[in-house]
Design an enzyme around this catalytic site. Sequence first.
Site, mmCIF file in Angstrom:
data_model
loop_
_atom_site.group_PDB
_atom_site.id
_atom_site.type_symbol
_atom_site.label_atom_id
_atom_site.label_comp_id
_atom_site.label_asym_id
_atom_site.label_seq_id
_atom_site.Cartn_x
_atom_site.Cartn_y
_atom_site.Cartn_z
ATOM 1 N N HIS A 470 56.425 16.347 -19.552
ATOM 2 C CA HIS A 470 55.246 17.128 -19.180
ATOM 3 C C HIS A 470 54.129 16.225 -18.662
ATOM 4 O O HIS A 470 53.398 16.589 -17.728
ATOM 5 C CB HIS A 470 54.753 17.940 -20.372
ATOM 6 C CG HIS A 470 55.572 19.162 -20.653
ATOM 7 N ND1 HIS A 470 56.759 19.122 -21.339
ATOM 8 C CD2 HIS A 470 55.383 20.466 -20.325
ATOM 9 C CE1 HIS A 470 57.260 20.350 -21.439
ATOM 10 N NE2 HIS A 470 56.443 21.179 -20.823
ATOM 11 N N GLU A 471 53.999 15.049 -19.256
ATOM 12 C CA GLU A 471 52.964 14.115 -18.789
ATOM 13 C C GLU A 471 53.267 13.609 -17.394
ATOM 14 O O GLU A 471 52.365 13.409 -16.573
ATOM 15 C CB GLU A 471 52.850 12.942 -19.772
ATOM 16 C CG GLU A 471 51.662 12.035 -19.506
ATOM 17 C CD GLU A 471 50.330 12.740 -19.694
ATOM 18 O OE1 GLU A 471 49.421 12.484 -18.882
ATOM 19 O OE2 GLU A 471 50.200 13.530 -20.640
#
Length: 533
Positions: A470-471
């Site tokens: 997600h990052e």
Amino acid sequence: MNDEYDLSDMNIGDKASSSASSGRSFSEPPSSPIPEETDNVEQVEKSRTVELKRLKGPKLPKKRIVIEERFKKYSTLMDGRYKADGTFRGKFADLNFKPRESVFDKEVVYGSKFFGLYVAFWFGVAMLVLNIVIKYYRENGSIFRSSVVRIMMTDIWAIGITDLTMYLTSYFPVFLHTCVRLGWIKWDRTGLIIESLFEVWYLVFFGLFYANYRQYPWIGKIFLMLHSVVLLMKIHSFAFYNGYMWSIKIELDVSKAYLKKHENLDPLLREALEKSVEFSNFELGTQAQSIPFPENISFANYFEYSMFPVVVYEVSFPRTEKIRWGYLFGKVAGIFGTIFVMVAIAQNEMYPIVMKCFELHKATSFLYKAQNYPILLIEMVPPFLAMYMMVFFLIWELILNAIAELSRFADREFYRYWWNSTDWNEYARDWNVPVHKFLLRHVYHSTISAFHVRKTTATFATFLLSSLVHEVAMFVIFRKVRFYLLGLQMCQLPLVEISRSTMMERFPTASNAIFWFGILLGPSLLCTMYLVF
């Protein structure tokens, strides 16, 4: 991840031979008699050397040693291959695919208790969008002069060609396993290394490098990045599923050949080999009920698998009898309608706030940013929450069901009742079921089996991997490395433990309210923080 039962502490090979000749059990270590006291040190050392040689027995050929080392592993693996009731435990029996309808298709149909409320909701959405469109037309003179639509249409054909190339490249594991099948390479030596290097290259090249090199718009970049992750999960599951099956097939062939060749075996070694044969037959039969392994390694089988809305590989999946064209038309119409609603919300409600965030980002005073940031955050919450819900409905209810209908894929459990979640662990399981199944099989279970860690450690590793992906998505969109999302997502772990406390379990409504407060605030908080700071 390839070796689910990688335990290697039990010794059967040489100890089995020595125990058979000396009458000792496997668990009893051979004891070396100590010579009587003597003044001649050389005689003592010579006596010890002769005695050790006698206990070791004749020197085994190198090939025999290699074979018996392999049997040590087979024997040890049996401990992890049984359930508590004594039946075999298949490595990939952790997931169950069966014909199922999605939640909305099952419960929001004519005649259900919530059908009228569902219709009323969409009437409300339609009136909201109509109001936005009329307002936008009066201000701009046209509903087609949209900055969001312009960004979406930029380089659309080039992005499509890149996506097609990315899909065709995903067939690499079929080539690799075909080479294994032809005997050109070994999976547990060369094949596994090549596959791992290919997966790293695939994610870096298609997910991060190429879209940025071609300077695609941010919508194109994030689409290619997310689709590359989806295809990468498909690739990994296909490659390592069949890699495990190769190891089982080799184990079966070697065990059967050794039993056939050697009649006078130690009883314990024979029992271990017979169990190895029995388990291997069970595993190969269970995992390949429709297509025997390795007949499933084909371009046709991979093409069929790649068309299904799943990211974990099985030799076969449950299918529907026919395509319901009326149902498919409804889903496709819903896709275009929902996208129109999302564009209207993004253009009229979110885009102006994003521009304000850009202006605030240019401010040099951190105090000035901190004073004005809460206002922007509050303004962003309503449209972002609406967009969040629309994205869920678009992908998991409309797109995946449309793909499943076209491919006649029968298991439509793409999400569960995530809106009733009382903790973030429950939400992670129910929000995105296809990805949850991948993480469960190839990250959580594989971490436990490969590294012999506790469940809490495997849970942490699974959350960490998900947070890092997600990052990376945030980096692709904003071109910044801030770890805001990583930090907030990892904070879910202690929140899960708090929600499981006795006090919180007594008040599930409060737990669900806390969950919805996170859904309400979290996405808007992340978006504005990446834009402003």
